[in-house]
Design a protein around this motif. Structure first.
Motif, PDB file in Angstrom:
ATOM      1  N   THR A 202       3.996   4.689  -3.230  1.00  0.00           N
ATOM      2  CA  THR A 202       3.397   3.732  -3.115  1.00  0.00           C
ATOM      3  C   THR A 202       4.055   2.492  -2.685  1.00  0.00           C
ATOM      4  O   THR A 202       3.533   1.637  -1.323  1.00  0.00           O
TER       5      THR A 202
ATOM      6  N   HIS B 105       3.388   0.635   1.165  1.00  0.00           N
ATOM      7  CA  HIS B 105       3.374  -0.786   1.514  1.00  0.00           C
ATOM      8  C   HIS B 105       4.578  -1.547   2.076  1.00  0.00           C
ATOM      9  O   HIS B 105       4.114  -2.490   2.892  1.00  0.00           O
TER      10      HIS B 105
ATOM     11  N   GLN C  63       3.889  -3.640   5.744  1.00  0.00           N
ATOM     12  CA  GLN C  63       4.544  -4.947   5.747  1.00  0.00           C
ATOM     13  C   GLN C  63       5.423  -4.915   6.929  1.00  0.00           C
ATOM     14  O   GLN C  63       5.778  -5.871   7.896  1.00  0.00           O
TER      15      GLN C  63
END
Length: 221
Positions: free
Chosen positions: A99, A103, A107
């Motif tokens: 996860t 993420h 970004q």
């Protein structure tokens, strides 16, 4: 230079207005160091890392974000916050590597958009600053043989409020492109300056102030 075939190009004299971002950054670091170092100013190098960290994590109006976020696309978190288990760390901590990796990829994609936005904000800020700066510039045309006065910026470092900041007069020996001017003076070698720190000298002495005779009165008993 002749040996290795290097061509030397002359540039204009030192002009801080043409390197605004560097001057602003140096001034910010200087102010931080002035507040952090003690009486022993020779120890400024020991506080430089802390000053750089404070400068890079501070919000910058021209780019509308911090330099740290511009590089890493996330807000800076201090080690002291992790040590004391701040609320944000307990709320946002995620130990699932998959996860977290997904993420991080998102970004990284958003980082390019953030940098483009920061570039546009910086460009708008520069254009606004340039308009303000250009509105205060008076166009002066200098020719060879003109008499000029030179602004003496060194007086800023010493106490001389009643002294004139203009020295001279000097004679223009040569006018170079991009605002550089070569000045000459009797029995002294020529030197080059930027055209923004000189002004025309029209000759003549400053008239003396005429003070009329003052009538005196007897002192009251």
């Amino acid at each position: 230079m002749l040996k290795y075939g290097v061509t030397h190009h002359l540039s204009t004299a030192y002009h801080p207005q043409t390197s605004g971002q560097v001057e602003v950054s140096n001034r910010g670091l200087k102010r931080i160091l002035e507040r952090t170092i003690g009486e022993n100013r020779a120890s400024w190098s020991d506080k430089l890392n802390d000053a750089l960290w404070a400068f890079r994590t501070a919000y910058k109006t021209p780019i509308e974000c911090t330099p740290y976020k511009l590089v890493y696309e996330k807000a800076c978190r201090l080690p002291i916050e992790l040590e004391h288990k701040a609320y944000w760390a307990l709320k946002h901590a995620n130990f699932d590597l998959k996860t977290v990796g997904d993420h991080q990829k998102v970004q990284l994609n958003e980082l390019n958009e953030l940098r483009d936005q920061a570039y546009e904000n910086s460009l708008i800020y520069k254009e606004k600053t340039k308009r303000i700066h250009d509105s205060k510039i008076k166009n002066r045309v200098f020719s060879v043989g003109d008499q000029v006065l030179l602004f003496n910026s060194r007086l800023k470092m010493f106490s001389g409020k009643l002294k004139s900041r203009w020295s001279g007069p000097f004679t223009i020996a040569h006018v170079f492109p991009y605002g550089t001017v070569e000045l000459s003076q009797n029995s002294r070698p020529n030197f080059k300056v930027n055209g923004h720190i000189i002004k025309h000298y029209f000759g003549g002495d400053v008239p003396q102030m005429v003070v009329p005779d003052l009538q005196t009165f007897p002192k009251d008993k």
